[in-house]
Design a protein around this motif. Structure first.
Motif, PDB file in Angstrom:
ATOM      1  N   ILE A   1      26.323 -53.539 -34.971  1.00 59.72           N
ATOM      2  CA  ILE A   1      26.984 -52.351 -35.542  1.00 59.72           C
ATOM      3  C   ILE A   1      26.682 -51.176 -34.603  1.00 59.72           C
ATOM      4  O   ILE A   1      25.532 -50.967 -34.219  1.00 59.72           O
ATOM      5  N   VAL A   2      27.707 -50.431 -34.245  1.00 60.61           N
ATOM      6  CA  VAL A   2      27.509 -49.276 -33.362  1.00 60.61           C
ATOM      7  C   VAL A   2      27.737 -47.994 -34.179  1.00 60.61           C
ATOM      8  O   VAL A   2      28.809 -47.783 -34.740  1.00 60.61           O
ATOM      9  N   ALA A   3      26.677 -47.185 -34.267  1.00 61.17           N
ATOM     10  CA  ALA A   3      26.766 -45.920 -35.030  1.00 61.17           C
ATOM     11  C   ALA A   3      26.540 -44.760 -34.069  1.00 61.17           C
ATOM     12  O   ALA A   3      25.586 -44.784 -33.279  1.00 61.17           O
ATOM     13  N   VAL A   4      27.392 -43.764 -34.115  1.00 61.86           N
ATOM     14  CA  VAL A   4      27.255 -42.626 -33.183  1.00 61.86           C
ATOM     15  C   VAL A   4      27.417 -41.286 -33.911  1.00 61.86           C
ATOM     16  O   VAL A   4      28.007 -41.205 -34.989  1.00 61.86           O
ATOM     17  N   HIS A   5      26.893 -40.242 -33.278  1.00 65.55           N
ATOM     18  CA  HIS A   5      27.006 -38.860 -33.782  1.00 65.55           C
ATOM     19  C   HIS A   5      28.354 -38.293 -33.315  1.00 65.55           C
ATOM     20  O   HIS A   5      28.806 -38.617 -32.212  1.00 65.55           O
ATOM     21  N   PRO A   6      28.995 -37.435 -34.117  1.00 70.06           N
ATOM     22  CA  PRO A   6      30.315 -36.914 -33.706  1.00 70.06           C
ATOM     23  C   PRO A   6      30.282 -35.916 -32.540  1.00 70.06           C
ATOM     24  O   PRO A   6      31.333 -35.419 -32.142  1.00 70.06           O
ATOM     25  N   GLU A   7      29.088 -35.623 -31.986  1.00 73.12           N
ATOM     26  CA  GLU A   7      29.030 -34.832 -30.748  1.00 73.12           C
ATOM     27  C   GLU A   7      29.297 -35.719 -29.532  1.00 73.12           C
ATOM     28  O   GLU A   7      29.361 -35.229 -28.404  1.00 73.12           O
ATOM     29  N   CYS A   8      29.438 -37.053 -29.744  1.00 73.87           N
ATOM     30  CA  CYS A   8      29.747 -37.955 -28.620  1.00 73.87           C
ATOM     31  C   CYS A   8      31.215 -37.766 -28.218  1.00 73.87           C
ATOM     32  O   CYS A   8      32.042 -37.305 -29.019  1.00 73.87           O
ATOM     33  N   ASP A   9      31.521 -38.188 -26.996  1.00 76.10           N
ATOM     34  CA  ASP A   9      32.888 -38.064 -26.496  1.00 76.10           C
ATOM     35  C   ASP A   9      33.863 -38.832 -27.411  1.00 76.10           C
ATOM     36  O   ASP A   9      33.527 -39.911 -27.909  1.00 76.10           O
ATOM     37  N   PRO A  10      35.079 -38.294 -27.630  1.00 75.47           N
ATOM     38  CA  PRO A  10      36.043 -38.980 -28.497  1.00 75.47           C
ATOM     39  C   PRO A  10      36.295 -40.444 -28.113  1.00 75.47           C
ATOM     40  O   PRO A  10      36.501 -41.292 -28.992  1.00 75.47           O
ATOM     41  N   SER A  11      36.241 -40.771 -26.816  1.00 74.83           N
ATOM     42  CA  SER A  11      36.472 -42.172 -26.416  1.00 74.83           C
ATOM     43  C   SER A  11      35.367 -43.074 -26.965  1.00 74.83           C
ATOM     44  O   SER A  11      35.617 -44.220 -27.364  1.00 74.83           O
ATOM     45  N   VAL A  12      34.149 -42.571 -27.027  1.00 76.20           N
ATOM     46  CA  VAL A  12      33.004 -43.340 -27.550  1.00 76.20           C
ATOM     47  C   VAL A  12      33.127 -43.459 -29.074  1.00 76.20           C
ATOM     48  O   VAL A  12      32.950 -44.542 -29.648  1.00 76.20           O
ATOM     49  N   VAL A  13      33.473 -42.355 -29.707  1.00 81.31           N
ATOM     50  CA  VAL A  13      33.637 -42.351 -31.167  1.00 81.31           C
ATOM     51  C   VAL A  13      34.707 -43.368 -31.579  1.00 81.31           C
ATOM     52  O   VAL A  13      34.535 -44.113 -32.541  1.00 81.31           O
ATOM     53  N   ASP A  14      35.802 -43.438 -30.805  1.00 83.43           N
ATOM     54  CA  ASP A  14      36.892 -44.378 -31.119  1.00 83.43           C
ATOM     55  C   ASP A  14      36.423 -45.832 -31.090  1.00 83.43           C
ATOM     56  O   ASP A  14      36.977 -46.679 -31.786  1.00 83.43           O
ATOM     57  N   HIS A  15      35.424 -46.128 -30.272  1.00 83.09           N
ATOM     58  CA  HIS A  15      34.945 -47.510 -30.127  1.00 83.09           C
ATOM     59  C   HIS A  15      33.795 -47.848 -31.075  1.00 83.09           C
ATOM     60  O   HIS A  15      33.330 -48.988 -31.092  1.00 83.09           O
ATOM     61  N   ALA A  16      33.297 -46.870 -31.834  1.00 83.70           N
ATOM     62  CA  ALA A  16      32.132 -47.114 -32.697  1.00 83.70           C
ATOM     63  C   ALA A  16      32.557 -47.655 -34.061  1.00 83.70           C
ATOM     64  O   ALA A  16      33.716 -47.533 -34.460  1.00 83.70           O
ATOM     65  N   ASP A  17      31.603 -48.262 -34.771  1.00 83.58           N
ATOM     66  CA  ASP A  17      31.886 -48.743 -36.131  1.00 83.58           C
ATOM     67  C   ASP A  17      31.661 -47.641 -37.157  1.00 83.58           C
ATOM     68  O   ASP A  17      32.247 -47.650 -38.226  1.00 83.58           O
TER      69      ASP A  17
END
Ligand code: 13P
Ligand code: SF4
Length: 325
Positions: free
Chosen positions: A214-230
């Motif tokens: 499971i990939v969890a990220v903070h919304p300060e990450c780049d939109p391309s990274v956010v799009d690939h996260a769960d």
């Protein structure tokens, strides 16, 4: 050192607050731990007259803004680099740029991320806008859209663009995208250097190694990274979500190192080959905490947070509008 700190805590009317990104040694002596929203609320309502705030400057300023009679001291005056990306002059230049592009000032609703100086929050309040945090930004933007105005989101470009995508509105970055004037949300071009570290390659690396991760990220990450996260969430939302999974489920987390490092006993990975430490958050040490407590004891009160009263009153309006929602 820890014993000296505990002794002084018992002796003095003081509360120690720490953001989740603080070093473990600082977290160990804190009475209140939280993300930026939780800390603003809890510390402002805390009954002790003295607050030792372990975090970054804008967070301590938010408490002082909401609770002006409280003495707020920082073990170190550490500054969030994103909050320093916009000052009064660059705010005014941004509004002027929008006006030159045909957007009338009264048709702009500024929404400012809590990661900003009181000076900026005050300017936003004067234009009818309000504050948001990463935990409530979606609610705040949805409410602001009801005014039918364009949203000027600042200073974090990534948070603004990620939310626009989630809500389903058009967005552009000021100074980067020529057609920004036609968009519903216009983002200021600021960023968090820590959350820029995470990449799609990092996600691919972990997915190849652990297919069920499971990939969890903070919304300060780049939109391309956010799009690939769960999962995308603020600090407190990530903590809550990660703890809901069985300990056997591997999870890669794209946010600050200190937090990820103490999230779970096992199967929890930092989503990067680098160590995503926030240099500002890491400045504060146990020795600094002791130093500030000693200054309360001998009444020299080092590193006290002060804000110009007019600026504070306006900044409070922007914070209160958020809290009311
Ligand atoms: P939170 O609002 O999630 O605490 O985030 C603050 C911050 O500085 C994230 O980088
Ligand atoms: Fe600022 Fe980024 Fe550090 Fe958060 S992690 S305090 S946004 S520099």
């Amino acid at each position: 050192m820890r014993e000296k700190i505990e002794r002084l805590k018992r002796k003095l009317d003081v509360t120690i607050a720490a953001h989740y990104y603080q070093r473990d040694e600082v977290i160990a002596v804190a009475d209140v731990i939280g993300d930026s929203l939780e800390l603003a609320k809890k510390c402002a309502g805390d009954p002790n007259p003295n607050l030792v705030f372990c975090g970054v400057g804008f967070m301590a300023q938010s408490v002082k803004t909401l609770a002006p009679n409280k003495r707020v001291l920082m073990p170190r005056i550490a500054c969030c680099s994103m909050a320093r990306m916009i000052d009064g002059a660059s705010y005014d230049r941004s509004i002027a740029l929008m006006e030159r592009a045909g957007i009338e000032r009264q048709n702009v609703m500024p929404i400012v991320y809590i990661n900003s100086q009181a000076e900026i929050k005050a300017r936003v309040a004067k234009m009818g806008g309000m504050v948001c945090t990463s935990a409530n930004a979606e609610t705040i933007i949805r409410a602001a859209l009801k005014n039918g105005k364009k949203i000027f989101f600042l200073p974090d470009r990534c948070l603004g663009l990620n939310l626009a995508k989630r809500i389903g509105i058009s967005a552009a970055t000021l100074g980067r995208d020529e057609d920004f004037a036609s968009k519903e949300l216009i983002a200021f071009d600021g960023f968090c250097s820590v959350h820029q570290i995470f990449t799609i390659d990092d996600i691919d690396f972990y997915r190849a190694k652990y297919p069920d991760i499971i990939v969890a990220v903070h919304p300060e990450c780049d939109p391309s990274v956010v799009d690939h996260a769960d999962f995308v969430g603020s600090t407190s939302q990530i903590i809550k979500r990660v703890k809901e999974f069985p300990i056997e489920t591997p999870i890669a987390v794209g946010t600050e190192f200190n937090l990820v490092n103490r999230l779970r006993e096992k199967n929890t990975f930092v989503l990067s080959r680098q160590k995503p430490e926030c240099p500002s958050m890491n400045e504060t040490t146990l020795r600094d905490v002791l130093g500030v407590l000693q200054s309360i004891e001998n009444e020299t009160f080092i590193n006290e947070i002060t804000i110009d009263e007019e600026e504070r009153e306006w900044a409070k309006i922007a914070l209160d509008r958020m809290l009311a929602l």
